[in-house]
Structure formats: C-alpha cells, structure tokens
Motif scaffolding. Structure first.
Motif, mmCIF file in Angstrom:
data_model
loop_
_atom_site.group_PDB
_atom_site.id
_atom_site.type_symbol
_atom_site.label_atom_id
_atom_site.label_comp_id
_atom_site.label_asym_id
_atom_site.label_seq_id
_atom_site.Cartn_x
_atom_site.Cartn_y
_atom_site.Cartn_z
ATOM 1 N N VAL A 40 33.720 59.272 51.007
ATOM 2 C CA VAL A 40 34.862 59.025 49.853
ATOM 3 C C VAL A 40 34.940 57.450 49.917
ATOM 4 C CG1 VAL A 40 37.289 59.359 49.578
ATOM 5 C CG2 VAL A 40 35.864 61.474 50.303
ATOM 6 N N ASP A 41 35.121 56.848 51.173
ATOM 7 C CA ASP A 41 35.095 55.271 51.283
ATOM 8 C C ASP A 41 34.102 54.687 50.480
ATOM 9 O OD1 ASP A 41 37.341 55.245 52.832
ATOM 10 O OD2 ASP A 41 36.343 55.202 54.600
ATOM 11 N N ARG A 42 32.798 55.096 50.259
ATOM 12 C CA ARG A 42 31.834 54.703 49.349
ATOM 13 C C ARG A 42 32.106 55.017 48.076
ATOM 14 N NH1 ARG A 42 29.895 50.712 51.170
ATOM 15 N NH2 ARG A 42 32.070 50.869 52.360
ATOM 16 N N PHE A 43 32.840 55.870 47.586
ATOM 17 C CA PHE A 43 33.066 56.151 46.122
ATOM 18 C C PHE A 43 34.309 56.236 45.670
ATOM 19 C CE2 PHE A 43 28.943 58.039 47.466
ATOM 20 C CZ PHE A 43 28.104 57.747 46.413
ATOM 21 N N ASP A 44 35.310 55.378 46.450
ATOM 22 C CA ASP A 44 36.873 55.617 45.918
ATOM 23 C C ASP A 44 36.993 54.931 44.813
ATOM 24 O OD1 ASP A 44 36.398 53.182 47.117
ATOM 25 O OD2 ASP A 44 37.960 53.492 48.634
ATOM 26 N N CYS A 45 36.358 53.459 44.542
ATOM 27 C CA CYS A 45 36.552 52.938 43.285
ATOM 28 C C CYS A 45 35.911 53.695 42.220
ATOM 29 C CB CYS A 45 35.917 51.494 43.375
ATOM 30 S SG CYS A 45 36.695 50.737 44.730
ATOM 31 N N GLN A 46 34.951 54.229 42.182
ATOM 32 C CA GLN A 46 34.305 55.077 41.151
ATOM 33 C C GLN A 46 35.305 56.353 40.621
ATOM 34 O OE1 GLN A 46 32.665 53.899 43.802
ATOM 35 N NE2 GLN A 46 30.922 52.778 43.008
ATOM 36 N N VAL A 47 35.766 57.022 41.771
ATOM 37 C CA VAL A 47 36.446 58.101 41.424
ATOM 38 C C VAL A 47 37.884 57.842 40.690
ATOM 39 C CG1 VAL A 47 37.861 60.043 42.281
ATOM 40 C CG2 VAL A 47 35.826 59.191 43.314
ATOM 41 N N VAL A 48 38.557 56.571 41.024
ATOM 42 C CA VAL A 48 39.680 56.067 40.274
ATOM 43 C C VAL A 48 39.058 55.680 38.821
ATOM 44 C CG1 VAL A 48 41.419 54.652 40.136
ATOM 45 C CG2 VAL A 48 40.982 56.017 42.280
ATOM 46 N N THR A 49 37.966 54.855 38.827
ATOM 47 C CA THR A 49 37.613 54.069 37.817
ATOM 48 C C THR A 49 37.072 54.931 36.630
ATOM 49 O OG1 THR A 49 37.160 52.196 38.869
ATOM 50 C CG2 THR A 49 36.010 52.352 36.616
ATOM 51 N N ALA A 50 36.590 56.246 37.113
ATOM 52 C CA ALA A 50 35.963 56.986 35.875
ATOM 53 C C ALA A 50 36.737 57.613 34.806
ATOM 54 C CB ALA A 50 35.227 58.351 36.678
ATOM 55 N N PRO A 51 37.944 58.036 35.195
ATOM 56 C CA PRO A 51 38.932 58.617 34.045
ATOM 57 C C PRO A 51 39.307 57.443 33.120
ATOM 58 C CG PRO A 51 39.575 59.229 36.258
ATOM 59 C CD PRO A 51 38.449 58.222 36.448
ATOM 60 N N PHE A 52 39.514 56.262 33.668
ATOM 61 C CA PHE A 52 39.773 54.946 32.881
ATOM 62 C C PHE A 52 38.600 54.689 31.782
ATOM 63 C CE2 PHE A 52 43.243 55.040 36.173
ATOM 64 C CZ PHE A 52 44.193 55.019 35.385
ATOM 65 N N VAL A 53 37.485 54.635 32.482
ATOM 66 C CA VAL A 53 36.458 54.206 31.632
ATOM 67 C C VAL A 53 36.191 55.464 30.693
ATOM 68 C CG1 VAL A 53 33.863 54.058 31.549
ATOM 69 C CG2 VAL A 53 35.193 53.137 33.367
ATOM 70 N N TYR A 54 36.311 56.596 30.765
ATOM 71 C CA TYR A 54 36.411 57.720 30.102
ATOM 72 C C TYR A 54 37.295 57.296 28.707
ATOM 73 C CZ TYR A 54 37.182 62.146 27.427
ATOM 74 O OH TYR A 54 37.208 62.902 26.502
ATOM 75 N N LEU A 55 38.500 57.145 29.029
ATOM 76 C CA LEU A 55 39.759 56.915 28.158
ATOM 77 C C LEU A 55 39.288 55.530 27.280
ATOM 78 C CD1 LEU A 55 43.070 57.490 30.253
ATOM 79 C CD2 LEU A 55 41.869 58.890 28.454
ATOM 80 N N TYR A 56 38.819 54.496 27.759
ATOM 81 C CA TYR A 56 38.441 53.271 27.244
ATOM 82 C C TYR A 56 37.376 53.814 26.073
ATOM 83 C CZ TYR A 56 36.335 48.714 26.160
ATOM 84 O OH TYR A 56 35.825 47.688 25.515
ATOM 85 N N LEU A 57 36.291 54.440 26.620
ATOM 86 C CA LEU A 57 35.178 54.769 25.502
ATOM 87 C C LEU A 57 35.826 55.785 24.382
ATOM 88 C CD1 LEU A 57 32.294 55.752 28.182
ATOM 89 C CD2 LEU A 57 32.574 53.374 26.522
ATOM 90 N N LYS A 58 36.652 56.764 24.948
ATOM 91 C CA LYS A 58 37.209 57.641 23.980
ATOM 92 C C LYS A 58 38.247 56.746 22.907
ATOM 93 C CE LYS A 58 38.089 62.008 22.972
ATOM 94 N NZ LYS A 58 37.096 62.907 22.516
ATOM 95 N N CYS A 59 39.115 55.749 23.312
ATOM 96 C CA CYS A 59 39.923 55.170 22.446
ATOM 97 C C CYS A 59 38.803 54.151 21.520
ATOM 98 C CB CYS A 59 40.896 54.371 23.201
ATOM 99 S SG CYS A 59 42.190 55.267 24.014
ATOM 100 N N PHE A 60 38.087 53.415 22.132
ATOM 101 C CA PHE A 60 37.553 52.141 21.280
ATOM 102 C C PHE A 60 36.277 52.410 20.849
ATOM 103 C CE2 PHE A 60 40.522 50.437 24.417
ATOM 104 C CZ PHE A 60 41.259 49.625 23.564
ATOM 105 N N LEU A 61 35.483 53.687 21.579
ATOM 106 C CA LEU A 61 34.196 53.867 20.758
ATOM 107 C C LEU A 61 34.052 55.139 20.332
ATOM 108 C CD1 LEU A 61 31.829 51.991 23.638
ATOM 109 C CD2 LEU A 61 32.677 51.306 21.299
ATOM 110 N N GLY A 62 35.255 55.963 20.306
ATOM 111 C CA GLY A 62 34.981 57.490 20.013
ATOM 112 C C GLY A 62 35.361 57.611 18.517
#
Length: 84
Positions: A40-62
């Motif tokens: 979890v310490d290796r992937f904590d940033c990715q776990v939090v970042t993933a939903p926000f990247v999804y929202l970014y892609l959905k809003c601006f490129l969807g």
C-alpha cells in the motif's frame, strides 16, 4: 495538461496515507516489501490519483457534459473504501 493535473493531485495520496498511518499509530502498512513499508505504501498515490484522473478524462476528453457532483462523491467514497 494531464501530467500537470496529476502532479498536483498525486501527492495528496501520500498525505492521506500518512494521516491514516498516524491515526492508527503504524509506521508502515505492511511488511510484504521489506524496507518499503508494504504494498500500500508503494501505491498510495496511485490509488488516490486514479479516480481524479478518470474524472479529468471524463470531463475534458469524454465529449459529454461535466461529471455530476454525485459522481465525484462516489469517487471519493471508492478511495475511502480502498484505504480501509
């Protein structure tokens, strides 16, 4: 633009993970990877970042209308559930 956005959001995963560890008096999330604090310490940033990247892609490129507030709340709940 996505790289800049991600570089702003990603550190908050580490901050959130540190807050959770401090609240529970733990130094690391596990011992599976010695010296690195666990998986979890290796992937904590990715776990939090993933939903926000999804929202970014959905809003601006969807090509659709911006994401509703309920979807953002759902993304935050997914992150909170993953951090348990």
């Amino acid at each position: 633009a996505l790289g800049f956005y991600t570089s702003i959001v990603a550190p908050f995963g580490g901050f959130l993970a540190s807050a959770v560890k401090r609240a529970h008096g733990a130094k690391d999330f596990g011992a599976l990877i010695p010296g690195h604090g666990g998986v979890v310490d290796r992937f904590d940033c990715q776990v939090v970042t993933a939903p926000f990247v999804y929202l970014y892609l959905k809003c601006f490129l969807g090509g659709e209308t911006p994401v509703a507030a309920e979807t953002i709340v759902e993304a935050v709940e997914v992150v909170a559930e993953a951090m348990k």
